[in-house]
Motif scaffolding. Structure first.
Motif, PDB file in Angstrom:
ATOM      1  N   LEU A  48      19.795  20.784 -25.498  1.00 48.28           N
ATOM      2  CA  LEU A  48      18.653  19.872 -25.637  1.00 48.28           C
ATOM      3  C   LEU A  48      18.479  19.461 -27.085  1.00 48.28           C
ATOM      4  O   LEU A  48      18.189  18.298 -27.382  1.00 48.28           O
ATOM      5  N   VAL A  49      18.675  20.414 -27.981  1.00 51.47           N
ATOM      6  CA  VAL A  49      18.573  20.087 -29.405  1.00 51.47           C
ATOM      7  C   VAL A  49      19.611  19.021 -29.740  1.00 51.47           C
ATOM      8  O   VAL A  49      19.332  18.062 -30.457  1.00 51.47           O
ATOM      9  N   GLY A  50      20.815  19.187 -29.183  1.00 51.74           N
ATOM     10  CA  GLY A  50      21.864  18.194 -29.409  1.00 51.74           C
ATOM     11  C   GLY A  50      21.426  16.813 -28.951  1.00 51.74           C
ATOM     12  O   GLY A  50      21.515  15.841 -29.696  1.00 51.74           O
ATOM     13  N   PHE A  51      20.899  16.743 -27.719  1.00 56.16           N
ATOM     14  CA  PHE A  51      20.432  15.447 -27.210  1.00 56.16           C
ATOM     15  C   PHE A  51      19.336  14.870 -28.096  1.00 56.16           C
ATOM     16  O   PHE A  51      19.312  13.683 -28.407  1.00 56.16           O
ATOM     17  N   GLN A  52      18.410  15.756 -28.491  1.00 57.98           N
ATOM     18  CA  GLN A  52      17.285  15.315 -29.299  1.00 57.98           C
ATOM     19  C   GLN A  52      17.772  14.677 -30.604  1.00 57.98           C
ATOM     20  O   GLN A  52      17.357  13.582 -30.967  1.00 57.98           O
ATOM     21  N   PHE A  53      18.694  15.381 -31.274  1.00 60.89           N
ATOM     22  CA  PHE A  53      19.164  14.842 -32.548  1.00 60.89           C
ATOM     23  C   PHE A  53      20.090  13.652 -32.350  1.00 60.89           C
ATOM     24  O   PHE A  53      20.186  12.785 -33.201  1.00 60.89           O
ATOM     25  N   LYS A  54      20.759  13.620 -31.212  1.00 64.24           N
ATOM     26  CA  LYS A  54      21.570  12.447 -30.920  1.00 64.24           C
ATOM     27  C   LYS A  54      20.669  11.213 -30.858  1.00 64.24           C
ATOM     28  O   LYS A  54      21.013  10.156 -31.372  1.00 64.24           O
ATOM     29  N   PHE A  55      19.490  11.432 -30.281  1.00 65.90           N
ATOM     30  CA  PHE A  55      18.535  10.324 -30.228  1.00 65.90           C
ATOM     31  C   PHE A  55      17.969  10.019 -31.617  1.00 65.90           C
ATOM     32  O   PHE A  55      17.921   8.879 -32.056  1.00 65.90           O
ATOM     33  N   ILE A  56      17.566  11.090 -32.315  1.00 65.52           N
ATOM     34  CA  ILE A  56      16.928  10.889 -33.621  1.00 65.52           C
ATOM     35  C   ILE A  56      17.858  10.137 -34.573  1.00 65.52           C
ATOM     36  O   ILE A  56      17.441   9.267 -35.323  1.00 65.52           O
ATOM     37  N   PHE A  57      19.153  10.477 -34.534  1.00 66.29           N
ATOM     38  CA  PHE A  57      20.093   9.869 -35.471  1.00 66.29           C
ATOM     39  C   PHE A  57      20.804   8.641 -34.909  1.00 66.29           C
ATOM     40  O   PHE A  57      21.716   8.105 -35.536  1.00 66.29           O
ATOM     41  N   ASN A  58      20.409   8.227 -33.714  1.00 65.33           N
ATOM     42  CA  ASN A  58      21.052   7.041 -33.139  1.00 65.33           C
ATOM     43  C   ASN A  58      20.890   5.842 -34.059  1.00 65.33           C
ATOM     44  O   ASN A  58      19.834   5.619 -34.630  1.00 65.33           O
ATOM     45  N   ASP A  59      21.981   5.054 -34.216  1.00 67.05           N
ATOM     46  CA  ASP A  59      21.876   3.990 -35.226  1.00 67.05           C
ATOM     47  C   ASP A  59      21.008   2.820 -34.792  1.00 67.05           C
ATOM     48  O   ASP A  59      20.471   2.117 -35.628  1.00 67.05           O
ATOM     49  N   ASN A  60      20.821   2.621 -33.491  1.00 66.57           N
ATOM     50  CA  ASN A  60      19.974   1.499 -33.071  1.00 66.57           C
ATOM     51  C   ASN A  60      18.545   1.901 -32.757  1.00 66.57           C
ATOM     52  O   ASN A  60      17.607   1.390 -33.342  1.00 66.57           O
TER      53      ASN A  60
END
Ligand SMILES: Nc1ncnc2c1ncn2[C@@H]1O[C@H](COP(=O)(O)OP(=O)(O)OP(=O)(O)O)[C@@H](O)[C@H]1O
Ligand SMILES: [Mg+2]
Lengths: 361, 298
Positions: free
Chosen positions: B118-130
């Motif tokens: 979940l942390v991975g998903f969360q940061f994937k969202f936080i750092f998403n470029d768009n």
């Protein structure tokens, strides 16, 4: 110059006041011992002088500076803690030199000071050990060495000998006294052992429940206790206390027996008093060292004896209460034996029965 | 009738031995064996195709393997040190708080309560470029007007992963160091004050040596953790872009399950385990030394 002055010093923990407005003046180079029963506020007072405990009221002055708001490092004091408080990860050498290292003294100076302190306290062979590999007495000496390398203006000792066995304690007591004579610095020393207090102090400060009861030289507080508390606290065995009333220049005890009143008191008939006499001043005829001109004789039954070698402590019943008496050049005494005792009246004390305050001569 | 008489201790240990063999020993031996075969998941019979040290030779000469190895060590070094510093800072601050310390302690543990996935998903969202939080914030504040490719640029992606890793696990250090702070005796600290230490010097010369054993315990635990890092990276970048964030276990996972070359993956796994063993031994040595320093047994 390092006098220490306490002016109306108060310590509160929340609403709980544990030291009540005490005043004390300590002269430069004086050895002052704070003594009193457990929990009376000795450590707290000492820690306020050290700066480890905030002062809730009043002033503490060291030399000419009010130090209330100075951190310990700016007070030029050193302290020996009850359980030594050595740095376990440093060798004895590093422990001793730590304060000098912190103040960035040159290495040669540190080495010299450490070697000197180690010499004084015979720690030289132990310099490279860690505190974990030392005996209690050795740790105690390291703690003391750590205090003396800095040549502080004031030494604070918090029951430094309480963890040692009786023999070592006596030995270290002598060492501390020698040290004081050599360094001539001001020392404030906390103990609850009245023997330590008597033997070490220039002046004794007797505390109870956050109050100072009496300040004086050891002999002074021994011979002229201001109240029954000091009388029983200083001196071993404690002073015998007997309640009675004044009647025709005599003291009449509860069981009706009487003894001549000690001389020099201004007494009125019917006054309720507490009669105090130390074991040293109540001795069997023929085994006594008569002191003073006024001597009363009483016959008492001995209940129990404690032979101490040069003298024997006798427990006897006087006026229904148990008193302790001393026998010099002792001979064997059987329990139940009746002996005639001499009471040295010049050395007896009278206190107000209600307040316990000494009736002054 | 004569029955086989086993010694009593063996009989008593039997249940444990059976369970341990079933769940640990046999799989372990099997995987060790398979690393000497060309075993592919898609061709079960290849399990019996003995190739000797071939897989190991291939692994130690594989540039991709060593790149992943190096990256894992880098992640380990950077993340552990950062976590240690932040954890120490957190613990020191919390230990100074007089009110609400319990609440803060619990709050500090929050990141540990989430699954790494979940942390991975969360940061994937936080750092998403768009649509990511970071870029939106930066753009709204006018700091940048281009979208920063956090998870696409090789270096930035590694940074983002380290960031996520530090976010989740700083509290491991925080809580262990806090335990250390509570365990420090008061006396030496007071002695240090009287000896003339400033608060910083007290920390440097007294507090820190007392904390070292706790720090090394945290390091040992976390080095094992990071050496097997998989989930966060798998989710956030899947080892990409172009294998620029490939770690040991993402590589091994890919080799074993995606390429189905289980024998080879197992061989790499055994080589990698040395990394974990090395760090564990290293930190335990340090721990023992630090404890000895404090005179706490051997
Ligand atoms: N942090 C604290 N909070 C509340 N009360 C305290 C605190 N520290 C000490 N006290 C109280 O202050 C009083 C004096 O304590 P102090 O340590 O000065 O006693 P002491 O005379 O040194 O006794 P001892 O001979 O047992 O060491 C005690 O009644 C103790 O319970
Ligand atoms: Mg005390």
């Amino acid at each position: 110059m390092a006098q220490v002055h306490l002016r109306d010093v108060v310590k509160k923990y929340g609403v709980l006041e544990v030291v009540h407005s005490i005043n004390l003046d300590i002269a430069d180079g004086e050895f002052v011992v704070l003594v009193g029963p457990s929990g009376c506020g000795k450590s707290t007072t000492l820690r306020m002088i050290a700066g480890l405990e905030a002062i809730s009221g009043g002033d503490v002055r060291i030399g000419d500076t009010v130090v209330n708001d100075l951190p310990p490092r700016e007070r030029n004091i050193s302290m020996v803690f009850q359980n030594y408080a050595l740095y376990p990860h440093m060798s004895v050498r590093e422990n001793l030199g730590f304060s000098l290292k912190i103040s960035k003294r040159p290495q040669e100076e540190i080495d010299k000071a450490v070697d000197e302190a180690a010499e004084i306290l015979s720690l030289t062979p132990l310099l490279d050990r860690k505190p974990g590999a030392l005996s209690g007495g050795q740790r105690q000496r390291v703690a003391m060495g750590r205090a003396i390398v800095r040549h502080p203006e004031v030494f604070l000792f918090d029951e430094p000998l309480s963890n040692l066995d009786a023999k070592l304690r006596t030995q270290m007591r002598v060492e501390i006294k020698k040290l004081h004579q050599k360094l001539k610095s001001t020392i404030v020393y906390v103990t609850h052992d009245q023997v330590e207090a008597m033997t070490l102090a220039d002046r004794i400060v007797i505390m109870r429940d956050g109050h100072i009861e009496q300040v004086g030289t050891p002999l002074d507080v021994f011979e002229n206790p201001v109240n029954t508390f000091v009388g029983t606290f200083i001196g071993s065995p404690p002073m015998n206390l007997l309640d009675g009333t004044v009647k025709n220049g005599n003291i009449q005890f509860a069981d009706g027996s009487t003894i001549t009143a000690p001389p020099g008191y201004d007494l009125s008939d019917g006054q309720a008093v507490t009669f105090g006499v130390r074991a040293d001043n109540i001795m069997p005829v023929g085994h006594a060292l008569p002191r003073g001109e006024h001597i009363a004789e009483v016959e008492l039954e001995v209940n129990l004896t404690e032979p101490l070698g040069t003298e024997t402590l006798l427990f006897a019943t006087l006026a229904g209460a148990e008193v302790q008496a001393k026998m010099l050049n002792p001979r064997p005494v059987q329990a139940g034996e009746r002996l005639t005792f001499q009471v040295m009246l010049d050395r007896c004390h009278l206190f107000d029965a209600e307040t316990g305050v000494a009736l002054k001569v | 009738m004569k029955r086989l008489k086993l010694p009593q201790w063996l009989v008593l240990l039997m249940p444990a031995i059976i369970i341990l063999s079933a769940v640990v020993l046999i799989p372990l031996l099997l995987s060790l064996y398979s690393s000497f075969t060309s075993y592919r998941l898609t061709r079960p019979d290849s399990l019996f195709n003995w190739v000797g040290l071939f897989n190991y030779e291939k692994a130690v000469t594989d540039v991709k393997f060593w790149a992943a190895f190096g990256r894992t060590v880098l992640l380990l070094a950077v993340a552990l040190n950062l976590e240690m510093l932040f954890g120490l800072g957190l613990a020191l601050m919390i230990s100074k708080v007089t009110r609400g310390q319990r609440a803060l302690r619990t709050m500090m543990m929050f990141p540990m309560m989430f699954s790494p996935i979940l942390v991975g998903f969360q940061f994937k969202f936080i750092f998403n470029d768009n649509v990511g939080l970071v870029n939106n914030a930066l753009q709204s504040l006018g700091i940048t007007d281009t979208a920063i490719p956090w998870l696409v640029d090789g270096n930035l992606a590694m940074f983002s992963i380290i960031f996520a890793e530090v976010w989740t696990s700083t509290s491991v250090f925080g809580i262990l160091i806090l335990a250390g702070l509570y365990a420090i005796p008061r006396d030496p600290l007071e002695a240090a004050k009287v000896d003339g230490c400033t608060p910083f010097q007290s920390f440097r010369f007294v507090t820190l040596p007392f904390l070292m054993p706790f720090i090394y315990i945290a390091m040992a635990i976390r080095s094992l953790d990071v050496a097997r890092a998989y989930d966060i990276v798998q989710i956030m970048t899947n080892g990409g872009p172009a294998r620029r964030t490939e770690l040991l276990w993402t590589l091994i996972g890919r080799t074993g399950y995606v390429d189905a070359r289980m024998g080879y993956a197992n061989a790499m796994g055994y080589v990698s385990i040395f990394l974990a063993i090395f760090f564990t031994i290293y930190f335990f040595k340090k721990l023992t030394a630090a404890r000895k320093e404090l005179g706490m047994g051997v």
